[in-house]
Scaffold this motif. Sequence first.
Motif, PDB file in Angstrom:
ATOM      1  N   ALA A 126      -2.586 -25.520 -13.256  1.00 52.04           N
ATOM      2  CA  ALA A 126      -1.534 -26.381 -13.792  1.00 52.04           C
ATOM      3  C   ALA A 126      -0.714 -26.923 -12.627  1.00 52.04           C
ATOM      4  N   TRP A 181      -6.480 -30.164 -12.032  1.00 46.01           N
ATOM      5  CA  TRP A 181      -5.127 -29.747 -12.402  1.00 46.01           C
ATOM      6  C   TRP A 181      -4.760 -30.362 -13.736  1.00 46.01           C
ATOM      7  N   LEU A 182      -4.224 -29.540 -14.624  1.00 44.00           N
ATOM      8  CA  LEU A 182      -3.621 -30.026 -15.862  1.00 44.00           C
ATOM      9  C   LEU A 182      -2.193 -30.399 -15.501  1.00 44.00           C
ATOM     10  N   CYS A 232       0.046 -25.363 -20.196  1.00 44.44           N
ATOM     11  CA  CYS A 232      -1.028 -25.767 -19.279  1.00 44.44           C
ATOM     12  C   CYS A 232      -1.499 -24.575 -18.451  1.00 44.44           C
ATOM     13  N   GLU A 233      -0.559 -23.765 -17.979  1.00 45.48           N
ATOM     14  CA  GLU A 233      -0.938 -22.557 -17.236  1.00 45.48           C
ATOM     15  C   GLU A 233      -1.780 -21.633 -18.108  1.00 45.48           C
ATOM     16  N   SER A 280      -3.783 -34.028 -28.693  1.00 50.68           N
ATOM     17  CA  SER A 280      -2.537 -33.264 -28.699  1.00 50.68           C
ATOM     18  C   SER A 280      -1.664 -33.686 -29.872  1.00 50.68           C
ATOM     19  N   ALA A 336      -3.603 -22.471 -20.674  1.00 53.22           N
ATOM     20  CA  ALA A 336      -4.906 -23.106 -20.924  1.00 53.22           C
ATOM     21  C   ALA A 336      -5.834 -22.934 -19.724  1.00 53.22           C
ATOM     22  N   ALA A 337      -5.277 -22.912 -18.518  1.00 49.42           N
ATOM     23  CA  ALA A 337      -6.085 -22.801 -17.299  1.00 49.42           C
ATOM     24  C   ALA A 337      -6.459 -21.360 -16.968  1.00 49.42           C
ATOM     25  N   ARG A 366       5.775 -27.042 -21.900  1.00 51.52           N
ATOM     26  CA  ARG A 366       4.493 -27.754 -21.787  1.00 51.52           C
ATOM     27  C   ARG A 366       3.746 -27.310 -20.531  1.00 51.52           C
ATOM     28  N   TYR A 367       4.479 -27.083 -19.443  1.00 50.63           N
ATOM     29  CA  TYR A 367       3.848 -26.579 -18.223  1.00 50.63           C
ATOM     30  C   TYR A 367       3.262 -25.180 -18.469  1.00 50.63           C
ATOM     31  N   PRO A 396       1.217 -31.814 -17.096  1.00 55.46           N
ATOM     32  CA  PRO A 396       2.049 -32.331 -18.189  1.00 55.46           C
ATOM     33  C   PRO A 396       3.029 -33.376 -17.665  1.00 55.46           C
TER      34      PRO A 396
END
Length: 181
Positions: free
Chosen positions: A51, A14-15, A39-40, A145, A42-43, A35-36, A17
């Motif tokens: 995420a 899980w990513l 992450c979604e 980042s 990116a996944a 930011r969340y 943030p």
Amino acid sequence: MQEAYWQLGLDRVWLMPAGEAPHKAIEQDPGREERYLMCELAAWGAEWLDASRAEIDRPGPSYTVETLRALRRERPDDEIFWLLGADQAADLRQWREPEEVLRLARLAVAPRDGVREEALRKTLSAFDGGERVTVFEMPSIEVSSTAVRARVAARRPYRFFVPERVAHRIEEESLYRGGGE
């Protein structure tokens, strides 16, 4: 993340943030939800990657020990790995309740330039649970980042430093540009 997933034989990654970083402010922070969402994005497309809202849905500063306590309550029988860079692991002494962190999860540490593994292990061995650290090999990708945000703010190229969907979102919402541009 892919290297940790593969080398450590993890079921899922899980990513996560941070909701509110307790030790540093994120310059030009787009906010928790943004930011969340990144992450979604990116996944996206990786069935083993997702995420997590664990820290952004909790008010106040995001301390790893509190996140791990919540994860342990939700998943009492799972072995939890907390993935981080050697630079962060070397600063474990500065964390809130570091021995509790080591009790609640196994630290999976990716090497970082400037942090020697033997020095890291010596630092961590001072803690109860310091043996619960796994160092895994990771290809060196010299990007952070902080560096990506600086490149965006300076209008320098950054598209290949982040997943394509994340780069598109940064452009679409003019994130990290400063001055509302």
